[in-house]
Design a protein around this motif. Structure first.
Motif, PDB file in Angstrom:
ATOM      1  N   GLU A   1      45.622  37.519  56.895  1.00 29.48           N
ATOM      2  CA  GLU A   1      45.518  36.180  56.328  1.00 29.48           C
ATOM      3  C   GLU A   1      46.329  36.147  55.040  1.00 29.48           C
ATOM      4  O   GLU A   1      46.114  36.969  54.148  1.00 29.48           O
ATOM      5  CB  GLU A   1      44.062  35.820  56.027  1.00 29.48           C
ATOM      6  N   ILE A   2      47.245  35.193  54.924  1.00 32.32           N
ATOM      7  CA  ILE A   2      48.032  35.034  53.703  1.00 32.32           C
ATOM      8  C   ILE A   2      47.473  33.833  52.947  1.00 32.32           C
ATOM      9  O   ILE A   2      47.610  32.692  53.385  1.00 32.32           O
ATOM     10  CB  ILE A   2      49.524  34.839  54.025  1.00 32.32           C
ATOM     11  N   GLY A   3      46.835  34.119  51.825  1.00 29.41           N
ATOM     12  CA  GLY A   3      46.144  33.080  51.064  1.00 29.41           C
ATOM     13  C   GLY A   3      44.664  33.088  51.396  1.00 29.41           C
ATOM     14  O   GLY A   3      44.227  32.474  52.365  1.00 29.41           O
ATOM     15  N   THR A   4      43.868  33.789  50.601  1.00 29.74           N
ATOM     16  CA  THR A   4      42.462  34.040  50.929  1.00 29.74           C
ATOM     17  C   THR A   4      41.572  32.830  50.714  1.00 29.74           C
ATOM     18  O   THR A   4      40.591  32.636  51.436  1.00 29.74           O
ATOM     19  CB  THR A   4      41.930  35.201  50.062  1.00 29.74           C
ATOM     20  N   GLY A   5      41.918  31.999  49.717  1.00 32.70           N
ATOM     21  CA  GLY A   5      40.916  31.028  49.288  1.00 32.70           C
ATOM     22  C   GLY A   5      39.721  31.788  48.744  1.00 32.70           C
ATOM     23  O   GLY A   5      39.860  32.793  48.049  1.00 32.70           O
ATOM     24  N   TRP A   6      38.528  31.317  49.095  1.00 33.22           N
ATOM     25  CA  TRP A   6      37.318  32.015  48.675  1.00 33.22           C
ATOM     26  C   TRP A   6      36.655  32.749  49.835  1.00 33.22           C
ATOM     27  O   TRP A   6      35.485  33.052  49.795  1.00 33.22           O
ATOM     28  CB  TRP A   6      36.350  31.048  47.995  1.00 33.22           C
TER      29      TRP A   6
END
Length: 452
Positions: free
Chosen positions: A238-243
């Motif tokens: 996943e590129i860009g985890t967020g929360w």
């Protein structure tokens, strides 16, 4: 001028010049201000706006129910807009120079065919006030973490005030007959096929409520994971985890997840949430730029991260996807998009959103994504599904909650200028999706040799 009763103007916020230098400073540009006044009259006439001046006057007669632009400080407003166009328009809202009882209605009126607001014969003047993005905000490997920190590291508590319990900061997919239909097995929906700005909903409305937002966020995540065929044993990047909600959802399917982020605050909370869910053996979060991604993965998923990459670095981004994708793998992206010609026209323009909200980014077009991937990688766009109306409703829910909880925003240490900035950002974005100036796509990319 026509005289009419006008509500009391909103009190002007205190503007800290150390924190907000360009909001505190009012330029003195009389000739440009005069041009801005003519443009305001044109916009009021063309879009049927009700422009209210101090003392109960109207700029010109307006139809009943017209969107309202209430000028608290007309001189300051005109000089700001005259000096820096839409950046000045945004800064004048932060400063309290203008208000509207229905900000989205006003911005929606202005965002409809925005290229027609300026007379064709005067568009050449644009080059005198349109700024270029500063070099220090380009999303290079050296600058990207600083750009991310300016937005995503503001405060986890701030985002928790208006997001739902999943802490998903991207568009949800709400239930409708069309949105809930199963994904076809392999039927391609190519990017060059026509996409209506707002997909027909068969006469039905989106069932978008605050209580239903967590389920709608899970619906979005599940569609992406289904596109990427994420299941037991799949290696997922996943590129860009967020929360961390997508990583949690994928781990619960039995996937082995590596998630990359440049936000230290998101990193900390995502790791806490993954550990609390008992998924630490399946999901790992790393503080890592996408360009430094390592390993081979059966699937790559990225949600609304490409907008932060910046046009000069799109080849690097897609080359990374291609490099880490194992044979037979699939890439599923969720991306905010805009029409290709509008993207080209705005690609070198420094906007209010770039200056104050998302430094270094650019919203791509579907065509740009397709062409960049084809030119620089073995990846090919094989499916593109549009969900723009869903983002408008997601933003409405966020904006309502953010506004309702303004005392809590203040208690976290954010001043009135910040609060107005974020109200304008959320309303501006919602208006973009309501007019079709912006759209949302879930995209599938595969390699030619891997298609089955």
């Amino acid at each position: 001028m026509t005289t009419t009763a006008s509500p009391t103007a909103t009190p002007t916020p205190f503007v800290d010049p150390a924190r907000w230098p360009d909001v505190a400073r009012v330029p003195d540009v009389p000739l440009r201000a005069a041009a801005a006044a003519r443009l305001l009259r044109r916009a009021a006439s063309q879009r049927g706006l009700r422009v209210e001046l101090p003392g109960g006057r109207l700029l010109r007669p307006a139809p009943p129910g017209a969107p309202v632009l209430r000028l608290n400080h007309p001189r300051d407003f005109l000089h700001r807009v005259g000096a820096s166009g839409l950046i000045g328009f945004g800064e004048s809202y932060q400063a309290g120079d203008w208000d509207s009882p229905d900000l989205v209605a006003l911005l929606t009126a202005l965002a409809t065919a925005p290229e027609t607001l300026v007379p064709a014969g005067a568009r050449w003047l644009r080059r005198f006030y349109v700024q270029r993005p500063p070099e220090e905000e380009l999303s290079t490997a050296a600058n990207a973490r600083r750009n991310v920190r300016r937005h995503y590291d503001l405060s986890n508590d701030l985002f928790a005030l208006f997001l739902d319990p999943t802490m998903s900061y991207s568009s949800a997919l709400f239930p409708t007959g069309s949105a809930d239909a199963p994904l076809p097995g392999h039927a391609p929906h190519l990017a060059h096929a026509p996409h209506p700005a707002h997909a027909p909903l068969g006469g039905r409305t989106l069932l978008a409520t605050h209580d239903g937002l967590p389920a709608a966020q899970h619906r979005k995540i599940d569609r992406l994971l289904d596109l990427a065929r994420v299941g037991p044993g799949i290696r997922l990047l996943e590129i860009g985890t967020g929360w961390g909600e997508l990583a949690l959802r994928a781990a619960a399917r039995g996937a082995h997840v590596v998630s990359l982020t440049l936000s230290e605050q998101q990193l900390a909370l995502a790791r806490q949430r993954i550990a609390a869910a008992g998924q630490a053996d399946r999901a790992e979060v790393r503080l890592c730029d996408y360009r430094a991604a390592e390993g081979q993965y059966d699937a790559v998923v990225s949600v609304e991260m490409i907008e932060a990459v910046g046009r000069p670095f799109w080849p690097d981004y897609f080359a990374t996807l291609d490099r880490v994708l194992a044979p037979g793998g699939r890439v599923a992206l969720q991306a905010i998009t805009m029409p290709h010609e509008r993207m080209l026209a705005s690609s070198r323009t420094y906007t209010w959103i770039l200056k104050y909200i998302f430094p270094g980014g650019l919203v791509p077009s579907v065509r740009a994504i397709e062409e960049t991937a084809a030119r620089h990688t073995r990846l090919r766009l094989t499916r593109a599904d549009a969900y723009g109306p869903h983002y408008a409703e997601t933003l409405r829910l966020w904006r309502e909650r953010f506004t309702e909880r303004s005392p809590q925003v203040a208690a976290l240490g954010f001043d009135e200028v910040f609060r107005r900035m974020w109200e304008l950002y959320l309303a501006h974005s919602e208006a973009g999706f309501r007019t079709g100036y912006l759209d949302l796509h879930q995209l599938l990319l595969t390699r030619d040799e891997d298609r089955s």
